[in-house]
Enzyme design. Sequence first.
Site, mmCIF file in Angstrom:
data_model
loop_
_atom_site.group_PDB
_atom_site.id
_atom_site.type_symbol
_atom_site.label_atom_id
_atom_site.label_comp_id
_atom_site.label_asym_id
_atom_site.label_seq_id
_atom_site.Cartn_x
_atom_site.Cartn_y
_atom_site.Cartn_z
ATOM 1 C CB ALA A 185 -13.155 7.233 -5.164
ATOM 2 N N GLY A 226 -11.267 4.023 -1.776
ATOM 3 C CA GLY A 226 -11.862 3.047 -2.684
ATOM 4 C C GLY A 226 -10.936 1.889 -3.012
ATOM 5 C CD GLU A 233 -14.548 2.265 0.380
ATOM 6 O OE1 GLU A 233 -14.162 2.979 -0.572
ATOM 7 O OE2 GLU A 233 -15.518 2.572 1.088
ATOM 8 C CD GLU A 258 -12.746 6.871 2.244
ATOM 9 O OE1 GLU A 258 -12.147 6.649 3.331
ATOM 10 O OE2 GLU A 258 -12.831 6.031 1.346
HETATM 11 N N1 DAK Z 1 -7.746 10.589 -7.112
HETATM 12 C C1 DAK Z 1 -7.271 11.252 -8.182
HETATM 13 N N2 DAK Z 1 -5.963 11.347 -8.479
HETATM 14 C C2 DAK Z 1 -5.093 10.742 -7.664
HETATM 15 C C3 DAK Z 1 -5.523 10.036 -6.519
HETATM 16 C C4 DAK Z 1 -6.923 9.946 -6.246
HETATM 17 N N3 DAK Z 1 -7.438 9.263 -5.218
HETATM 18 N N4 DAK Z 1 -4.406 9.565 -5.887
HETATM 19 C C5 DAK Z 1 -3.349 9.964 -6.621
HETATM 20 N N5 DAK Z 1 -3.755 10.675 -7.693
HETATM 21 C C6 DAK Z 1 -2.928 11.286 -8.731
HETATM 22 C C7 DAK Z 1 -2.232 12.534 -8.210
HETATM 23 O O1 DAK Z 1 -3.125 13.642 -8.293
HETATM 24 C C8 DAK Z 1 -1.069 12.655 -9.171
HETATM 25 O O2 DAK Z 1 -1.528 13.164 -10.400
HETATM 26 P P1 DAK Z 1 -0.674 14.286 -11.200
HETATM 27 O O3 DAK Z 1 -0.496 15.401 -10.242
HETATM 28 O O4 DAK Z 1 0.628 13.579 -11.519
HETATM 29 O O5 DAK Z 1 -1.504 14.610 -12.397
HETATM 30 C C9 DAK Z 1 -0.698 11.188 -9.412
HETATM 31 O O6 DAK Z 1 -1.849 10.417 -9.052
HETATM 32 C C10 DAK Z 1 0.466 10.743 -8.550
HETATM 33 O O7 DAK Z 1 0.137 11.038 -7.210
HETATM 34 P P2 DAK Z 1 1.100 11.859 -6.239
HETATM 35 O O8 DAK Z 1 1.963 12.791 -7.019
HETATM 36 O O9 DAK Z 1 0.263 12.430 -5.169
HETATM 37 O O10 DAK Z 1 2.031 10.693 -5.685
HETATM 38 P P3 DAK Z 1 2.773 10.646 -4.291
HETATM 39 O O11 DAK Z 1 3.676 9.477 -4.343
HETATM 40 O O12 DAK Z 1 3.358 11.989 -3.935
HETATM 41 O O13 DAK Z 1 1.627 10.361 -3.207
HETATM 42 C C11 DAK Z 1 -0.338 9.246 -2.354
HETATM 43 C C12 DAK Z 1 0.936 9.137 -3.232
HETATM 44 C C13 DAK Z 1 -1.155 7.954 -2.543
HETATM 45 C C14 DAK Z 1 0.069 9.358 -0.875
HETATM 46 C C15 DAK Z 1 -1.137 10.488 -2.779
HETATM 47 O O14 DAK Z 1 -1.319 10.447 -4.213
HETATM 48 C C16 DAK Z 1 -2.483 10.567 -2.136
HETATM 49 O O15 DAK Z 1 -2.619 10.924 -0.968
HETATM 50 N N6 DAK Z 1 -3.520 10.283 -2.921
HETATM 51 C C17 DAK Z 1 -4.900 10.374 -2.475
HETATM 52 C C18 DAK Z 1 -5.205 9.255 -1.520
HETATM 53 C C19 DAK Z 1 -6.602 9.347 -1.002
HETATM 54 O O16 DAK Z 1 -6.945 10.251 -0.272
HETATM 55 N N7 DAK Z 1 -7.387 8.397 -1.400
HETATM 56 C C20 DAK Z 1 -8.766 8.278 -0.967
HETATM 57 C C21 DAK Z 1 -9.609 8.954 -1.954
HETATM 58 S S1 DAK Z 1 -11.245 9.156 -1.304
HETATM 59 C C22 DAK Z 1 -18.327 7.877 -2.075
HETATM 60 C C23 DAK Z 1 -17.762 7.134 -3.051
HETATM 61 C C24 DAK Z 1 -16.454 6.784 -2.960
HETATM 62 C C25 DAK Z 1 -15.689 7.215 -1.913
HETATM 63 C C26 DAK Z 1 -16.263 7.984 -0.940
HETATM 64 C C27 DAK Z 1 -17.574 8.321 -0.993
HETATM 65 N N8 DAK Z 1 -19.706 8.250 -2.166
HETATM 66 C C28 DAK Z 1 -20.319 8.266 -3.429
HETATM 67 C C29 DAK Z 1 -20.394 8.637 -0.962
HETATM 68 C C30 DAK Z 1 -14.291 6.930 -1.896
HETATM 69 C C31 DAK Z 1 -13.468 7.888 -1.514
HETATM 70 C C32 DAK Z 1 -12.036 7.763 -1.697
HETATM 71 O O17 DAK Z 1 -11.495 6.782 -2.147
#
Ligand code: DAK
Length: 258
Positions: A63, A108, A111, A131
């Site tokens: 997400a 997400g 998921e 998360e």
């Molecule tokens: N959200 C927003 N932007 C994201 C993103 C994300 N999840 N993942 C990557 N990006 C963006 C980065 O910010 C970057 O943008 P710029 O800086 O270029 O503008 C671009 O994508 C490229 O990412 P990186 O530069 O970070 O690329 P790397 O190869 O260095 O790293 C990575 C790749 C996948 C390891 C890293 O991007 C990363 O850790 N991303 C986040 C992964 C993550 O934590 N995902 C889970 C998100 S939490 C809920 C509803 C939904 C959810 C929970 C609760 N409720 C309503 C209760 C769901 C939660 C989630 O999914």
Amino acid sequence: MPFVKYEPKGDIAYLVIDRPEALNALNAQVLADLDAALDAVDTNTVRCLIVRGAGDKAFVAGADIAQMKDLDSAGGEAFGKQGNDVFLKLESFPIPVIAAVGGYALGGGCELAMACDFRICSDTAVFGQPETGLGITPGFGGTQRLARLVGPGMAKQMIYTARNIKADEALRIGLVNAVYPADELYAAAEKLASTIAANAPIAVRACKKAIDDGAALTIDEAVICEEKAFASCFGTADQREGMGAFLEKRKHEPYTNH
Ligand code: DAK
């Protein structure tokens, strides 16, 4: 331009999550586009869907953290409901849906893949529910579908530790059905989808419904789902052709969805 592309290819079709600049992260617009793309699928023609991400780095990296960061509790609940509604629509979609995971499937993204019927992935794929490391719970069904797929012990370990796993571990725990070299993933997905599409569509759909409906029931209730599914195929043109072809020792004609 929508963030989800619907790309029909004969009797199969792709839904492509297309926001590669943010590794296909799911914001409210992507979720709305996914919902609209599902509405656009012509299920009379298309017999199997493949969900994939655009680019070669990610399926969906989660997400959208930037959009979620400043949500209050009501906003979080609304975002969670939006995601859950569209994922439930995907999960109960009448035709089979394959997730072809090329790269990151985090939060997400994991998921979304789990709301599909099954998953195949590239050898570069990474799965996880990060998360708790961000101060939240999974919000699009992760606590529920991961536990059902890999068992509560493994799901709890992945969710509590927020540790990502690679393709080989995803295969070992049953989160994915198969792993392919990255440059072969989509060809493999199409081959699988085409194999499914060649079987009798009414029967395939009935199997999906029986498996899904039965999962929440006791076995004596669940077998009734199967009886109904079985009964629904009899009298169809495809059932007559499939069984007739076997008895006449010939290959069946292409199934017609009737
Ligand atoms: N959200 C927003 N932007 C994201 C993103 C994300 N999840 N993942 C990557 N990006 C963006 C980065 O910010 C970057 O943008 P710029 O800086 O270029 O503008 C671009 O994508 C490229 O990412 P990186 O530069 O970070 O690329 P790397 O190869 O260095 O790293 C990575 C790749 C996948 C390891 C890293 O991007 C990363 O850790 N991303 C986040 C992964 C993550 O934590 N995902 C889970 C998100 S939490 C809920 C509803 C939904 C959810 C929970 C609760 N409720 C309503 C209760 C769901 C939660 C989630 O999914």
